[in-house]
Design a protein around this motif. Structure first.
Motif, PDB file in Angstrom:
ATOM      1  N   ASN A   1     -40.922 -11.466   5.468  1.00  0.00           N
ATOM      2  CA  ASN A   1     -41.738 -11.271   4.139  1.00  0.00           C
ATOM      3  C   ASN A   1     -43.211 -10.997   4.899  1.00  0.00           C
ATOM      4  N   PRO A   2     -44.253 -10.792   3.789  1.00  0.00           N
ATOM      5  CA  PRO A   2     -45.498 -10.217   3.999  1.00  0.00           C
ATOM      6  C   PRO A   2     -46.405 -11.590   4.578  1.00  0.00           C
ATOM      7  N   PHE A   3     -45.821 -12.627   4.702  1.00  0.00           N
ATOM      8  CA  PHE A   3     -46.543 -13.814   4.974  1.00  0.00           C
ATOM      9  C   PHE A   3     -46.298 -14.108   6.690  1.00  0.00           C
ATOM     10  N   LYS A   4     -45.602 -13.252   7.459  1.00  0.00           N
ATOM     11  CA  LYS A   4     -45.260 -13.307   8.782  1.00  0.00           C
ATOM     12  C   LYS A   4     -44.428 -14.566   9.124  1.00  0.00           C
ATOM     13  N   SER A   5     -43.321 -14.662   8.241  1.00  0.00           N
ATOM     14  CA  SER A   5     -42.330 -15.655   8.269  1.00  0.00           C
ATOM     15  C   SER A   5     -40.904 -15.126   7.712  1.00  0.00           C
ATOM     16  N   MET A   6     -39.772 -15.852   7.675  1.00  0.00           N
ATOM     17  CA  MET A   6     -38.459 -15.367   7.240  1.00  0.00           C
ATOM     18  C   MET A   6     -38.396 -15.370   5.721  1.00  0.00           C
ATOM     19  N   PHE A   7     -37.955 -14.347   5.176  1.00  0.00           N
ATOM     20  CA  PHE A   7     -37.896 -13.878   3.628  1.00  0.00           C
ATOM     21  C   PHE A   7     -36.906 -15.277   3.353  1.00  0.00           C
ATOM     22  N   TRP A   8     -37.345 -15.662   2.181  1.00  0.00           N
ATOM     23  CA  TRP A   8     -36.363 -16.875   1.600  1.00  0.00           C
ATOM     24  C   TRP A   8     -34.965 -16.664   1.517  1.00  0.00           C
ATOM     25  N   ALA A   9     -34.870 -15.175   0.966  1.00  0.00           N
ATOM     26  CA  ALA A   9     -33.418 -15.010   0.368  1.00  0.00           C
ATOM     27  C   ALA A   9     -32.677 -14.641   1.951  1.00  0.00           C
ATOM     28  N   VAL A  10     -33.148 -14.432   2.910  1.00  0.00           N
ATOM     29  CA  VAL A  10     -32.394 -14.503   4.138  1.00  0.00           C
ATOM     30  C   VAL A  10     -32.016 -15.959   4.615  1.00  0.00           C
ATOM     31  N   GLN A  11     -33.026 -16.769   4.297  1.00  0.00           N
ATOM     32  CA  GLN A  11     -32.467 -18.256   4.732  1.00  0.00           C
ATOM     33  C   GLN A  11     -31.369 -18.637   3.683  1.00  0.00           C
ATOM     34  N   GLY A  12     -31.451 -18.260   2.620  1.00  0.00           N
ATOM     35  CA  GLY A  12     -30.484 -18.449   1.538  1.00  0.00           C
ATOM     36  C   GLY A  12     -29.052 -18.164   1.925  1.00  0.00           C
ATOM     37  N   MET A  13     -29.156 -16.633   2.338  1.00  0.00           N
ATOM     38  CA  MET A  13     -27.971 -16.189   2.996  1.00  0.00           C
ATOM     39  C   MET A  13     -27.435 -16.935   4.031  1.00  0.00           C
ATOM     40  N   ALA A  14     -27.983 -17.536   4.925  1.00  0.00           N
ATOM     41  CA  ALA A  14     -27.567 -18.238   6.069  1.00  0.00           C
ATOM     42  C   ALA A  14     -27.051 -19.695   5.544  1.00  0.00           C
ATOM     43  N   ALA A  15     -28.073 -20.367   4.691  1.00  0.00           N
ATOM     44  CA  ALA A  15     -27.629 -21.613   4.044  1.00  0.00           C
ATOM     45  C   ALA A  15     -26.462 -21.559   3.477  1.00  0.00           C
ATOM     46  N   GLU A  16     -26.246 -20.467   2.503  1.00  0.00           N
ATOM     47  CA  GLU A  16     -24.971 -20.345   1.605  1.00  0.00           C
ATOM     48  C   GLU A  16     -23.741 -20.447   2.464  1.00  0.00           C
ATOM     49  N   PHE A  17     -23.851 -19.652   3.639  1.00  0.00           N
ATOM     50  CA  PHE A  17     -22.876 -18.913   4.411  1.00  0.00           C
ATOM     51  C   PHE A  17     -22.175 -20.408   5.308  1.00  0.00           C
ATOM     52  N   SER A  18     -23.238 -21.373   5.487  1.00  0.00           N
ATOM     53  CA  SER A  18     -22.761 -22.667   6.167  1.00  0.00           C
ATOM     54  C   SER A  18     -21.935 -23.403   5.241  1.00  0.00           C
ATOM     55  N   THR A  19     -22.228 -23.517   3.937  1.00  0.00           N
ATOM     56  CA  THR A  19     -21.506 -24.064   3.136  1.00  0.00           C
ATOM     57  C   THR A  19     -20.098 -23.396   2.643  1.00  0.00           C
ATOM     58  N   GLY A  20     -20.292 -22.082   2.398  1.00  0.00           N
ATOM     59  CA  GLY A  20     -19.005 -21.209   1.971  1.00  0.00           C
ATOM     60  C   GLY A  20     -18.207 -21.222   2.941  1.00  0.00           C
ATOM     61  N   ALA A  21     -18.460 -21.089   4.272  1.00  0.00           N
ATOM     62  CA  ALA A  21     -17.252 -20.904   5.451  1.00  0.00           C
ATOM     63  C   ALA A  21     -16.667 -22.061   5.626  1.00  0.00           C
ATOM     64  N   LEU A  22     -17.463 -23.307   5.521  1.00  0.00           N
ATOM     65  CA  LEU A  22     -16.690 -24.627   5.638  1.00  0.00           C
ATOM     66  C   LEU A  22     -15.705 -24.789   4.378  1.00  0.00           C
ATOM     67  N   MET A  23     -16.041 -24.434   2.967  1.00  0.00           N
ATOM     68  CA  MET A  23     -15.340 -24.528   2.192  1.00  0.00           C
ATOM     69  C   MET A  23     -13.937 -23.333   2.313  1.00  0.00           C
ATOM     70  N   ILE A  24     -14.072 -22.497   2.821  1.00  0.00           N
ATOM     71  CA  ILE A  24     -13.234 -21.392   3.113  1.00  0.00           C
ATOM     72  C   ILE A  24     -12.174 -21.914   4.007  1.00  0.00           C
ATOM     73  N   SER A  25     -12.796 -22.492   5.064  1.00  0.00           N
ATOM     74  CA  SER A  25     -11.940 -23.212   6.005  1.00  0.00           C
ATOM     75  C   SER A  25     -11.037 -24.255   5.604  1.00  0.00           C
ATOM     76  N   LYS A  26     -11.631 -25.231   4.719  1.00  0.00           N
ATOM     77  CA  LYS A  26     -10.816 -26.340   4.141  1.00  0.00           C
ATOM     78  C   LYS A  26      -9.688 -25.723   3.013  1.00  0.00           C
ATOM     79  N   ILE A  27     -10.063 -24.616   2.536  1.00  0.00           N
ATOM     80  CA  ILE A  27      -8.943 -24.078   1.454  1.00  0.00           C
ATOM     81  C   ILE A  27      -7.946 -23.460   2.174  1.00  0.00           C
ATOM     82  N   GLN A  28      -8.138 -22.761   3.345  1.00  0.00           N
ATOM     83  CA  GLN A  28      -7.273 -22.159   4.194  1.00  0.00           C
ATOM     84  C   GLN A  28      -6.148 -23.341   4.686  1.00  0.00           C
ATOM     85  N   GLU A  29      -6.863 -24.382   5.187  1.00  0.00           N
ATOM     86  CA  GLU A  29      -6.106 -25.756   5.452  1.00  0.00           C
ATOM     87  C   GLU A  29      -5.046 -26.228   4.382  1.00  0.00           C
TER      88      GLU A  29
END
Length: 151
Positions: free
Chosen positions: A46-74
């Motif tokens: 981002n313009p403030f020399k740190s990671m854009f909040w939306a990129v953090q959100g993508m990583a965070a959401e994927f950590s929850t979603g991947a776990l959910m996908i795994s459990k649904i497959q199980e």
């Protein structure tokens, strides 16, 4: 099929190319937790020399979603999933390597069991905490997931 970090990263490359290009990568997944990492780079700044909040959100959401996908497959059932709400708190600039961890595997087991038993849609709040290389929390994301057994 057991989900592995390699399979999830391949999935990200083809189905979530923006996340892949920004460096979102699954590091670990098991029955109880999922860890997704992302490194601060030119493409996700981002313009403030740190990671854009939306990129953090993508990583965070994927950590929850991947776990959910795994459990649904199980479960062996056809279950739909959707984020219905989210919120986040940012406590420090995200620079360097950030790892987002979701530890909600047991909560997913319970909510999927209830959805399968009742046939009704259920919701679950899941949390992903982002830590920098020093173990300091940089952001915390909460996602409300809705699940429903498909008829």
């Amino acid at each position: 099929m057991t989900l592995t970090p390699r399979k999830l990263n391949t999935y990200t490359m083809f189905k979530l190319p923006a996340a892949y290009l920004c460096g979102v990568r699954t590091k670990h997944i098991d029955n109880e937790k999922c860890v997704v990492g992302v490194t601060f780079k030119w493409i996700n700044q981002n313009p403030f020399k740190s990671m854009f909040w939306a990129v953090q959100g993508m990583a965070a959401e994927f950590s929850t979603g991947a776990l959910m996908i795994s459990k649904i497959q199980e479960s062996g059932k056809r279950i739909s999933m959707l984020v219905t709400s989210n919120n986040a708190t940012f406590t420090k600039k995200a620079t360097g390597k950030i790892k987002f961890t979701c530890n909600d595997g047991k909560a997913i087991d319970e909510i999927l069991k209830k959805a399968i038993e009742t046939g009704e849609g259920q919701t679950l709040w899941m949390q992903s905490v982002g830590l920098n290389e020093d173990g300091v929390v940089v952001s915390t994301f909460n996602f409300e997931w809705s699940v429903k057994v498909k008829s």
